[in-house]
Design a protein around this motif. Structure first.
Motif, PDB file in Angstrom:
ATOM      1  N   THR A  71       0.823  -1.212   0.000  1.00 50.35           N
ATOM      2  CA  THR A  71       0.000   0.000   0.000  1.00 50.35           C
ATOM      3  C   THR A  71       0.858   1.263   0.000  1.00 50.35           C
ATOM      4  N   GLU A  72       2.070   1.177   0.549  1.00 50.71           N
ATOM      5  CA  GLU A  72       2.966   2.340   0.551  1.00 50.71           C
ATOM      6  C   GLU A  72       3.421   2.714  -0.850  1.00 50.71           C
ATOM      7  N   ASP A  73       3.306   1.758  -1.783  1.00 51.42           N
ATOM      8  CA  ASP A  73       3.700   2.012  -3.174  1.00 51.42           C
ATOM      9  C   ASP A  73       2.495   2.351  -4.051  1.00 51.42           C
ATOM     10  N   GLY A  74       1.347   2.562  -3.430  1.00 46.59           N
ATOM     11  CA  GLY A  74       0.166   2.972  -4.191  1.00 46.59           C
ATOM     12  C   GLY A  74      -0.904   1.919  -4.321  1.00 46.59           C
ATOM     13  N   LEU A  75      -0.628   0.687  -3.897  1.00 47.78           N
ATOM     14  CA  LEU A  75      -1.633  -0.367  -3.998  1.00 47.78           C
ATOM     15  C   LEU A  75      -2.675  -0.189  -2.892  1.00 47.78           C
ATOM     16  N   LYS A  76      -3.929  -0.238  -3.278  1.00 46.63           N
ATOM     17  CA  LYS A  76      -4.984  -0.103  -2.273  1.00 46.63           C
ATOM     18  C   LYS A  76      -6.273  -0.753  -2.759  1.00 46.63           C
ATOM     19  N   GLY A  77      -6.129  -1.866  -3.390  1.00 45.40           N
ATOM     20  CA  GLY A  77      -7.325  -2.558  -3.864  1.00 45.40           C
ATOM     21  C   GLY A  77      -6.955  -3.692  -4.792  1.00 45.40           C
ATOM     22  N   ARG A  78      -7.673  -3.860  -5.850  1.00 48.09           N
ATOM     23  CA  ARG A  78      -7.509  -4.941  -6.780  1.00 48.09           C
ATOM     24  C   ARG A  78      -7.868  -4.404  -8.167  1.00 48.09           C
ATOM     25  N   TYR A  79      -7.667  -5.040  -9.293  1.00 52.94           N
ATOM     26  CA  TYR A  79      -7.763  -6.466  -9.485  1.00 52.94           C
ATOM     27  C   TYR A  79      -6.635  -6.984 -10.375  1.00 52.94           C
ATOM     28  N   GLY A  80      -6.438  -6.344 -11.543  1.00 51.99           N
ATOM     29  CA  GLY A  80      -5.618  -6.955 -12.583  1.00 51.99           C
ATOM     30  C   GLY A  80      -4.185  -6.478 -12.605  1.00 51.99           C
ATOM     31  N   LEU A  81      -3.329  -7.280 -13.267  1.00 50.39           N
ATOM     32  CA  LEU A  81      -1.954  -6.855 -13.518  1.00 50.39           C
ATOM     33  C   LEU A  81      -1.514  -7.390 -14.862  1.00 50.39           C
ATOM     34  N   ALA A  82      -0.590  -6.689 -15.477  1.00 53.08           N
ATOM     35  CA  ALA A  82      -0.033  -7.118 -16.766  1.00 53.08           C
ATOM     36  C   ALA A  82       1.312  -6.438 -16.964  1.00 53.08           C
ATOM     37  N   PHE A  83       2.197  -7.134 -17.681  1.00 51.39           N
ATOM     38  CA  PHE A  83       3.472  -6.560 -18.107  1.00 51.39           C
ATOM     39  C   PHE A  83       3.392  -6.272 -19.604  1.00 51.39           C
ATOM     40  N   ASN A  84       4.220  -5.333 -20.057  1.00 48.74           N
ATOM     41  CA  ASN A  84       4.339  -5.183 -21.504  1.00 48.74           C
ATOM     42  C   ASN A  84       5.303  -6.246 -22.039  1.00 48.74           C
ATOM     43  N   THR A  85       5.544  -6.231 -23.342  1.00 49.45           N
ATOM     44  CA  THR A  85       6.266  -7.330 -23.988  1.00 49.45           C
ATOM     45  C   THR A  85       7.671  -7.529 -23.444  1.00 49.45           C
ATOM     46  N   ASP A  86       8.401  -6.455 -23.217  1.00 50.82           N
ATOM     47  CA  ASP A  86       9.792  -6.596 -22.772  1.00 50.82           C
ATOM     48  C   ASP A  86       9.952  -6.462 -21.255  1.00 50.82           C
ATOM     49  N   PHE A  87       8.850  -6.523 -20.518  1.00 48.88           N
ATOM     50  CA  PHE A  87       8.865  -6.499 -19.058  1.00 48.88           C
ATOM     51  C   PHE A  87       9.557  -5.249 -18.496  1.00 48.88           C
ATOM     52  N   CYS A  88       9.426  -4.135 -19.185  1.00 55.31           N
ATOM     53  CA  CYS A  88       9.979  -2.894 -18.648  1.00 55.31           C
ATOM     54  C   CYS A  88       8.891  -2.018 -18.027  1.00 55.31           C
ATOM     55  N   LYS A  89       7.616  -2.429 -18.206  1.00 54.41           N
ATOM     56  CA  LYS A  89       6.513  -1.706 -17.583  1.00 54.41           C
ATOM     57  C   LYS A  89       5.530  -2.690 -16.969  1.00 54.41           C
ATOM     58  N   LEU A  90       5.024  -2.311 -15.798  1.00 56.51           N
ATOM     59  CA  LEU A  90       4.025  -3.104 -15.086  1.00 56.51           C
ATOM     60  C   LEU A  90       2.762  -2.261 -14.939  1.00 56.51           C
ATOM     61  N   PHE A  91       1.614  -2.863 -15.246  1.00 59.62           N
ATOM     62  CA  PHE A  91       0.334  -2.170 -15.134  1.00 59.62           C
ATOM     63  C   PHE A  91      -0.535  -2.906 -14.111  1.00 59.62           C
ATOM     64  N   ILE A  92      -1.069  -2.174 -13.140  1.00 60.23           N
ATOM     65  CA  ILE A  92      -1.949  -2.739 -12.118  1.00 60.23           C
ATOM     66  C   ILE A  92      -3.222  -1.900 -12.052  1.00 60.23           C
ATOM     67  N   SER A  93      -4.368  -2.566 -12.085  1.00 56.94           N
ATOM     68  CA  SER A  93      -5.646  -1.856 -11.958  1.00 56.94           C
ATOM     69  C   SER A  93      -6.145  -1.971 -10.525  1.00 56.94           C
ATOM     70  N   ILE A  94      -6.595  -0.850  -9.974  1.00 58.37           N
ATOM     71  CA  ILE A  94      -7.162  -0.834  -8.625  1.00 58.37           C
ATOM     72  C   ILE A  94      -8.519  -0.136  -8.678  1.00 58.37           C
TER      73      ILE A  94
END
Length: 330
Positions: free
Chosen positions: A292-315
């Protein structure tokens, strides 16, 4: 005009060629018998000895430009780069293309949003049900989306943003992943393996809870998440015999999303504790990477882009909006 101007030159070449032919001589080989033939009874014998050709065949496909496996190392540091809202949406599944377009499954409005990684909306289409999971087949310009309430899997042309046919699933469906020419779909206590035409190929039994996410790991092992299970060891299931493999002795809680990478590592999202964790295949450790200190405060999804240089999380920030967190990976 060109042919007419070249006529004299061509005539000269014809004359030269005739002179050349007249100067040529043949040299036939004639056999002249020798007296040695009268005393020789044999010239020897002929033997056949087989040896392999030293010819290396290179298939046509191997002569084409080969796909460069882009992931070179394990992302272990994640820094929040940007975040943006998706108004009026409850985003669950996230699909990412090679050019970092995000395909977002909205449970509230039954829409599939297309947005840039900076938050600009590019397109949207209303699905024939409330979407949950998404699997991208970018080479065939197709996204496969689960509709749990239908229950069906629906295809979407990601170029034209046109809905395709509905594929009936034997039971409720949440998580989805592509395995070659087949689809793995997560149901209640089951993972269905179906063809892309809708034929049921196999049913794998797991714990009696909804399979919210599926990811294909090394050797076609299926990693799956069941968010309703409070405490469980991290595991995957083998496709050949349907047996569970426990890959970590440490327990996880309410895992809503799971992603395996090309190096054998597994990333998980615990939605009640709002933790993003990494299972490292090298030392078999389970580490907490974001909280939660890094911005997480819920759910649900996560995905990386093709070269794993970006992470996407939906809350889910509130009942009316979702937020997409974009992290840079190092």
């Amino acid at each position: 005009m060109l042919i007419n101007s070249m006529k004299e030159e061509l005539n000269c070449h014809v004359n030269e060629f005739q002179e050349f032919l007249s100067s040529q001589k043949t040299a036939p080989l004639l056999y002249k018998e020798s007296d040695l033939l009268s005393v020789m009874k044999s010239f020897g014998s002929v033997e056949i000895k087989e040896t392999p050709f030293d010819i290396k065949y290179k298939p046509f496909k191997a002569q084409k430009a080969q796909f460069l496996q882009q992931q070179r190392k394990l992302p272990t540091k994640f820094k929040l780069d940007t975040k943006f809202k998706v108004p009026g949406a409850n985003v669950i599944g996230i699909g990412v293309t090679k050019d970092n377009r995000l395909f977002l499954c909205d449970r509230t409005g039954s829409k599939l949003f297309v947005m840039s990684d900076k938050g600009k909306q590019l397109a949207a289409t209303r699905m024939d049900g409330r979407p949950w999971g998404i699997a991208m087949d970018e080479d065939k310009h197709t996204a496969w989306v689960t509709l749990p309430n239908t229950p069906c899997v629906q295809t979407v042309d990601i170029v034209k943003m046109e809905k395709g046919r509905l594929i009936k699933v034997p039971g409720v469906c949440y998580g989805i992943a592509l395995i070659d020419d087949e689809i793995a779909v997560g149901g209640y206590g089951k993972i269905y393996i179906i063809s892309k035409t809708g034929d049921l190929k196999n049913t794998i039994n797991v714990e009696r809870e909804d399979v919210h996410s599926i990811s294909v790991g090394q050797k076609h092992q299926l990693h799956y998440a069941q968010g309703n299970i409070a405490e469980s060891e991290l595991k995957c299931v083998r496709l050949d015999d349907g047996k569970d493999i426990f890959i970590s002795t440490q327990c996880t809680n309410h895992v809503i999303e799971v992603k395996a990478d090309r190096l054998g590592n597994v990333y998980i999202l615990e939605y009640k504790a709002s933790n993003f964790k990494l299972f490292c295949s090298e030392d078999k450790s389970l580490k907490t990477m974001l909280t939660t200190e890094d911005g997480l405060k819920g759910r649900y999804g996560l995905a990386f882009n093709t070269d794993f240089c970006k992470l996407f999380i939906s809350i889910q920030t509130n009942s009316a909006n979702s937020e997409i967190l974009v992290y840079k990976c190092n």
